[in-house]
Design a protein around this motif. Sequence first.
Motif, PDB file in Angstrom:
ATOM      1  N   PHE A  90       0.815  -1.166   0.105  1.00  0.00           N
ATOM      2  CA  PHE A  90       0.151   0.053   0.102  1.00  0.00           C
ATOM      3  C   PHE A  90       1.066   1.193  -0.157  1.00  0.00           C
ATOM      4  CE2 PHE A  90       0.701  -1.473   4.372  1.00  0.00           C
ATOM      5  CZ  PHE A  90       1.158  -0.393   4.990  1.00  0.00           C
ATOM      6  N   TYR A 132       1.580   4.843   1.739  1.00  0.00           N
ATOM      7  CA  TYR A 132       1.438   5.356   3.083  1.00  0.00           C
ATOM      8  C   TYR A 132       1.460   6.831   3.057  1.00  0.00           C
ATOM      9  CZ  TYR A 132       2.857   6.410   8.017  1.00  0.00           C
ATOM     10  OH  TYR A 132       2.715   6.850   9.265  1.00  0.00           O
ATOM     11  N   ARG A 151       0.842  10.454   5.604  1.00  0.00           N
ATOM     12  CA  ARG A 151       0.660  10.866   7.090  1.00  0.00           C
ATOM     13  C   ARG A 151       0.193  12.382   6.830  1.00  0.00           C
ATOM     14  NH1 ARG A 151       5.863  10.901  10.081  1.00  0.00           N
ATOM     15  NH2 ARG A 151       5.943   8.686   9.854  1.00  0.00           N
ATOM     16  N   ILE A 169      -4.616  -3.761  11.696  1.00  0.00           N
ATOM     17  CA  ILE A 169      -3.392  -4.245  11.159  1.00  0.00           C
ATOM     18  C   ILE A 169      -3.629  -6.080  11.046  1.00  0.00           C
ATOM     19  CG2 ILE A 169      -0.831  -4.754  11.732  1.00  0.00           C
ATOM     20  CD1 ILE A 169      -0.720  -2.013  12.140  1.00  0.00           C
ATOM     21  N   ASP A 187      -2.461   7.690   7.778  1.00  0.00           N
ATOM     22  CA  ASP A 187      -2.045   7.605   9.187  1.00  0.00           C
ATOM     23  C   ASP A 187      -2.193   8.841  10.011  1.00  0.00           C
ATOM     24  OD1 ASP A 187      -0.835   7.249  11.562  1.00  0.00           O
ATOM     25  OD2 ASP A 187       1.136   6.762  10.923  1.00  0.00           O
ATOM     26  N   SER A 246      -2.306   8.804  13.410  1.00  0.00           N
ATOM     27  CA  SER A 246      -2.037   8.643  14.822  1.00  0.00           C
ATOM     28  C   SER A 246      -1.254   9.815  15.582  1.00  0.00           C
ATOM     29  CB  SER A 246      -1.111   7.359  14.963  1.00  0.00           C
ATOM     30  OG  SER A 246      -0.151   7.370  14.309  1.00  0.00           O
ATOM     31  N   ARG A 247      -0.894  10.766  14.777  1.00  0.00           N
ATOM     32  CA  ARG A 247       0.078  11.818  15.197  1.00  0.00           C
ATOM     33  C   ARG A 247      -0.921  13.137  15.084  1.00  0.00           C
ATOM     34  NH1 ARG A 247       6.120  10.855  13.995  1.00  0.00           N
ATOM     35  NH2 ARG A 247       5.964   8.554  13.601  1.00  0.00           N
ATOM     36  N   THR A 275      -2.315   0.981  24.829  1.00  0.00           N
ATOM     37  CA  THR A 275      -1.321   2.121  24.359  1.00  0.00           C
ATOM     38  C   THR A 275      -1.362   2.499  23.125  1.00  0.00           C
ATOM     39  OG1 THR A 275       0.506   0.625  24.324  1.00  0.00           O
ATOM     40  CG2 THR A 275       0.162   1.758  26.455  1.00  0.00           C
ATOM     41  N   ARG A 276      -1.900   1.769  22.151  1.00  0.00           N
ATOM     42  CA  ARG A 276      -2.089   2.452  20.740  1.00  0.00           C
ATOM     43  C   ARG A 276      -3.360   2.427  20.163  1.00  0.00           C
ATOM     44  NH1 ARG A 276       1.434   4.358  18.035  1.00  0.00           N
ATOM     45  NH2 ARG A 276       0.561   3.563  15.901  1.00  0.00           N
ATOM     46  N   GLU A 325       6.294   3.091  26.575  1.00  0.00           N
ATOM     47  CA  GLU A 325       5.211   2.224  26.802  1.00  0.00           C
ATOM     48  C   GLU A 325       5.252   0.961  25.951  1.00  0.00           C
ATOM     49  OE1 GLU A 325       2.392   5.221  25.203  1.00  0.00           O
ATOM     50  OE2 GLU A 325       1.448   5.648  27.046  1.00  0.00           O
ATOM     51  N   PHE A 344       3.201  -0.650  11.625  1.00  0.00           N
ATOM     52  CA  PHE A 344       4.417  -0.489  10.657  1.00  0.00           C
ATOM     53  C   PHE A 344       5.324   0.220  11.065  1.00  0.00           C
ATOM     54  CE2 PHE A 344      -0.108  -1.183   8.677  1.00  0.00           C
ATOM     55  CZ  PHE A 344       0.325  -2.295   8.010  1.00  0.00           C
ATOM     56  N   VAL A 396       7.107   2.498   9.298  1.00  0.00           N
ATOM     57  CA  VAL A 396       7.052   3.865   9.036  1.00  0.00           C
ATOM     58  C   VAL A 396       6.312   4.879   9.937  1.00  0.00           C
ATOM     59  CG1 VAL A 396       6.970   3.769   6.434  1.00  0.00           C
ATOM     60  CG2 VAL A 396       4.819   3.378   7.670  1.00  0.00           C
ATOM     61  N   GLN A 397       5.518   3.984  10.723  1.00  0.00           N
ATOM     62  CA  GLN A 397       4.748   4.833  12.022  1.00  0.00           C
ATOM     63  C   GLN A 397       5.460   5.048  13.026  1.00  0.00           C
ATOM     64  OE1 GLN A 397       1.288   1.804  12.359  1.00  0.00           O
ATOM     65  NE2 GLN A 397       0.383   3.660  12.288  1.00  0.00           N
ATOM     66  N   ALA A 398       6.529   4.264  13.176  1.00  0.00           N
ATOM     67  CA  ALA A 398       7.432   4.500  14.257  1.00  0.00           C
ATOM     68  C   ALA A 398       8.621   5.637  14.055  1.00  0.00           C
ATOM     69  CB  ALA A 398       8.395   3.291  14.928  1.00  0.00           C
ATOM     70  N   ASP A 399       8.486   6.315  12.831  1.00  0.00           N
ATOM     71  CA  ASP A 399       9.553   7.196  12.359  1.00  0.00           C
ATOM     72  C   ASP A 399       9.683   8.235  13.459  1.00  0.00           C
ATOM     73  OD1 ASP A 399      11.270   8.536  10.846  1.00  0.00           O
ATOM     74  OD2 ASP A 399       9.743   9.584   9.685  1.00  0.00           O
ATOM     75  N   GLY A 400      10.860   8.605  13.937  1.00  0.00           N
ATOM     76  CA  GLY A 400      11.042   9.510  14.970  1.00  0.00           C
ATOM     77  C   GLY A 400      11.020   9.017  16.315  1.00  0.00           C
ATOM     78  N   TYR A 401      10.619   7.701  16.543  1.00  0.00           N
ATOM     79  CA  TYR A 401      10.101   7.419  18.085  1.00  0.00           C
ATOM     80  C   TYR A 401      11.377   6.688  18.517  1.00  0.00           C
ATOM     81  CZ  TYR A 401       5.311   8.412  17.165  1.00  0.00           C
ATOM     82  OH  TYR A 401       3.802   8.897  16.894  1.00  0.00           O
TER      83      TYR A 401
END
Lengths: 292, 176
Positions: free
Chosen positions: A6, A8, A10, A38, A53, A55-56, A108-109, B75, B83, B85-90
Motif C-alpha cells: 500500500f 502510506y 501521513r 493491522i 496515518d 495517529s499523530r 497504549t496504541r 510504553e 508498521f 513507518v509509523q515509528a519514524d522518529g520514535y
Amino acid sequence: MKPATFQYVRPESVRECLEYLSMYGDEAKIIAGGQSLIPVMNMRLSTPEYLIDISRLEELNYIRHEGDFLHIGGGTRQIDVETSSLVKTYNPLLRDAIRHIGHSQIRTRGTVGGSISHGDPSAELPLILAALRGEIVVVDEEETANYTADEFYLTTLLTALEPQQMVSEIVLPVLSPQAGYAFIEETRRQGDFALVSVAAVLEIDSQNLITKANVGIGGAHEVPYVAEELEEYLIGKEPTDSTFEKASEEIKDSLEPETDLHGTAEYRMDLAVELTKRALRQAAGNVEGALQ
Amino acid sequence: MENSVEQPQVDANDHKVQSNRVSITLTVNGKVVNKAVEPRMLLSDFLREELDLTGTHLGCEHGVCGACTIIMNNESIRSCLMFAVQADGYDIKTVESLATNEGTLNGLQEAFSTHHALQCGFCTPGFLMTLTDYLDKNPSPTREEVREVISGNLCRCTGYSNIVDAVMDYTKNRSM
C-alpha cells in the motif's frame, strides 16, 4: 511482511486527511492505533491501496468536559481515557469498560475512534456509547454530522460511515453523581473478546423508586444492543432482586445472539440474562444514598 | 507531511504501486538508525530483519500472543501491530537493551533465571519487555497485579507461577 502493498500518507491536519479520503475513496483506509486494522491486514482480509496515518494528529487527541457532556477526540488513545481524571470523575462507567479492551499493550496504541469505527458488536466503546445514548461525530470535506449508535451501527462490522468520512469525536453524557453504574464482561480468558458484556446505569429517588435506567448489552446481537423494553420496565419500580430478575427476562424477546466457536446462541442468551441481572444489582448497590 | 515521507502518486487512476520505500529514522536501544522501508513492513519484521534484533519474537502476528512486545516511547506495545513507518522518529527498546553488551543479565532477567520463569524461552522477550515497562511505573506490585499485567502474554510451557515468583522476588530485592 504479511500485508499487501500500500501507499502510506501521513497528513498533518484533519483537513488534509479528509482531502485524501475524498480523493482515494474506498481505496483508502485510515489507520490510527491499528490494533484492529493491522490484524485484518496481516491476514489480508483488508488490502487498502492507501493507508492514511492519523495517529499523530494532535487535534483529534483530547478529552473535554463541557456542561453535561464529555467530548473525546477520535484519535485519543484508550490508555489516555483509562487514566483520565475527567473520565474518572464524570464517567467512571467508561473507565471501567475501557479496562476490558484487550490488554494494556493494546490500549497504549488503540484509539477511541478506531474502536467506534471498527464496529465490532462485542467491543466495549460502541456498547457504552449505545447504552448512554452518546453521539458519534462524523466529518467529511463538506460537513459534520452527529449519529446515534442506532443510526451508526448497521450490522456486524458494518457502519454508516461513507468512504470519504471519518469519526472525529464521540460525545458521552456525564453520569449523575447520584447514579449507580456497573460494567460486567464475561470472557474465556482475560483480554479476550467479550462473550457477553453488560453496561448498566440506574438512578433511584428518595422514595426508593428507579427514575432512570440505561442498559446495553454487547456480544449478543449484531450491533450493540440497547435494552429499551427492560429500561421502560424498570422505571418507577423498587430496585429489588425480584424486579431485576423479572426485568432481565425482558431482553429474551428481542436479543438475537449467534452461535460461534466460543459459545452457542443459547449459552449467550442465558449469559446475557444472568449478567444483566448482576449488572443491575451492582448498579443499584452503588447508587449514592440508595435505600437497600 | 514530514520531509522523510515521500508523497504518494496523486493520480488516483494510477493503481500500479511502484517501489514506494519510505526513509525512516528512529532510535533503537539508544542508537539512531536510518533505513528505507516499504510501508507494509511491520515494526517487528523491521527489528528482526533490517536490524538483526532477533530477540523480539513473532508468535501470532495479530496481537494475541504478546511475544513481540517492545517498549516504544516508554510504553509497551505489540510490534506486530504497527508498521515501521509509523515509528519514524520514535524511541524503541527491545529485549536486547536489558543485558549489558558483555552479556550480563539485568536483575529481572536474573530473577527469571533463578525462578525457572522460562522453559523454551520463546515468550520470554515479550514478558520481559511488558514487565520492564510496568515495573518502571509500578515498582512494588502485588501478585494479583502482576498476574493482570502479564495476562497479555502467552506462555505455553505453563510458566506463569514462576514468572510471578520471579517478579515478586525481583521487586522485593530491589527495594531492600
